[in-house]
Design an enzyme around this catalytic site. Structure first.
Site, mmCIF file in Angstrom:
data_model
loop_
_atom_site.group_PDB
_atom_site.id
_atom_site.type_symbol
_atom_site.label_atom_id
_atom_site.label_comp_id
_atom_site.label_asym_id
_atom_site.label_seq_id
_atom_site.Cartn_x
_atom_site.Cartn_y
_atom_site.Cartn_z
ATOM 1 N N THR A 206 -8.028 -7.083 6.523
ATOM 2 C CA THR A 206 -8.602 -6.985 5.191
ATOM 3 C C THR A 206 -9.687 -8.031 5.002
ATOM 4 O O THR A 206 -9.510 -9.184 5.381
ATOM 5 C CB THR A 206 -7.530 -7.197 4.103
ATOM 6 N N ARG A 234 -0.163 5.887 4.759
ATOM 7 C CA ARG A 234 0.135 4.623 4.093
ATOM 8 C C ARG A 234 -1.132 4.021 3.491
ATOM 9 O O ARG A 234 -2.189 3.989 4.107
ATOM 10 C CB ARG A 234 0.744 3.639 5.086
ATOM 11 N N VAL A 235 -1.016 3.543 2.270
ATOM 12 C CA VAL A 235 -2.088 2.816 1.600
ATOM 13 C C VAL A 235 -1.505 1.510 1.073
ATOM 14 O O VAL A 235 -0.442 1.508 0.452
ATOM 15 C CB VAL A 235 -2.692 3.635 0.437
ATOM 16 N N GLY A 236 -2.187 0.413 1.331
ATOM 17 C CA GLY A 236 -1.721 -0.882 0.870
ATOM 18 C C GLY A 236 -2.357 -1.293 -0.442
ATOM 19 O O GLY A 236 -2.778 -0.463 -1.242
ATOM 20 N N GLY A 258 -3.103 -9.706 3.413
ATOM 21 C CA GLY A 258 -1.712 -9.850 3.831
ATOM 22 C C GLY A 258 -0.946 -8.561 3.682
ATOM 23 O O GLY A 258 -1.529 -7.471 3.666
#
Length: 347
Positions: A206, A234-236, A258
């Site tokens: 990131t 998946r998406v953070g 993170g």
């Protein structure tokens, strides 16, 4: 990410006429009137800041600067951001990004494939649609309709090599950034490599950037290829306004890096802004947000990393992380791409 980028002591960088060094390593004190500033996560923030600073230096807007920061890091195939990043467990790279200006305007894309600059697609969502977030196939269609090139779906050479190695065990286990324990050949000391594993493999995915322009306005962006070898879909936190990024021009701008799931649970970046609204310094606000995350499960917290960076409207900078090893890069008229280690909860 390069070894030549050194970590210098704060006192040597900030004359007391410019900043009051009230807490370390955050930069606190009064901002010089009209002086722009840009801050990015990690030591690879030197690349992002290199894209943002020319815009700020010529008196440009913070929103344009942070977009250029995202473009710069997305162009760097040696970083785990953009199409050169590690794929999901199915071998496909999916990108997430968001951007936010000083008027609460924001745009976001998630689960976007084969588009080189998701940060610019997010900007286009913000500028031209009534929506905040577009995802997946719809985000890709929107990008192509607005002139973005559909890139080949092949992996970069480094990502392909890493993916083939991962397939040998097919184990998804995000690893905390660590200090490189290999001795420096020149000095015989441990070399600090905050975003690499002990074998030199990049270990973050990131890039977040926040900026303050000469007019005193804030903006921010966040861009990522997501956790390597994640479940498909998946998406953070990175594309989620209030989690991976938040900007309130009356208070400050915050972004993070993170384990996104932990940030989402606490609306992390928004939380840091609210702590600053209560009068906390950027460093203290970041620390309080980290403590909130750890409090949920102190045992589990020993196994993941989250790091915040914050910039308030006075030009004060701060950072704090769960684990040691998180770093951030600062650039201004007097501070050229200097990288700092953040304080951490676990030492």
């Amino acid at each position: 990410m390069k070894s030549r980028r050194s970590f210098l002591r704060l006192g040597a960088l900030f004359p007391l006429s410019h900043f009051s060094l009230k807490s370390l390593p955050g930069l606190t004190g009064s901002r010089i009137a009209g002086q722009p500033l840009v801050v990015s996560t990690w030591d690879s923030g030197t690349i992002a800041n290199g894209g943002a600073w020319p815009v700020l230096q010529r008196g440009g807007k913070a929103i344009d600067a942070v977009e250029q920061a995202g473009i710069a890091i997305e162009n760097d195939i040696n970083c785990c951001v953009g199409l050169g990043g590690n794929p999901d467990r199915d071998g496909r790279v999916t990108l997430d990004s968001c951007i936010m200006d000083d008027q609460f305007n924001c745009g976001s894309v998630a689960f976007l494939e084969r588009i080189k600059h998701p940060v610019s697609v997010a900007r286009k969502v913000m500028d031209t649609t009534p929506h905040v977030m577009l995802v997946g196939e719809g985000a890709q269609q929107f990008a192509v309709a607005n002139g973005f090139v559909l890139e080949p779906g092949t992996l970069s050479a480094d990502a392909d090599k890493t993916y083939r190695k991962w397939l040998e065990k097919s184990e998804y286990k995000p690893i905390i950034n660590v200090e490189n324990q290999k001795p420096s050949p020149s000095k015989g000391k441990k070399a600090f490599a905050p975003n690499k594993l002990e074998d030199g493999t990049p270990n973050h995915d990131t890039m977040g950037t926040v900026a303050l322009d000469a007019a005193g306005n804030l903006s921010g962006m966040c861009t990522t290829s997501g956790m390597g070898f994640k479940m498909r879909g998946r998406v953070g936190d990175s594309p989620i306004i209030g989690a991976g990024l938040y900007v309130d021009n009356e208070v400050g701008a915050v972004t993070c890096s993170g384990q996104g799931e932990e940030v989402i649970r606490m609306c992390g970046s928004h939380l840091v802004v609210e702590f600053m609204r209560q009068g906390m310094t950027p460093t203290e606000a970041c620390r309080r947000a980290v403590e909130r995350i750890i409090k949920r499960d102190p045992v589990k917290a020993k196994d993941f990393q989250v790091g915040f960076i914050a910039l308030n409207r006075r030009g004060e900078v701060g950072a704090f992380s769960v684990q040691k090893g998180f770093s951030y890069t600062v650039t201004s008229a007097t501070i050229q791409n200097k990288v700092y280690k953040a304080e951490s909860y676990f030492s």
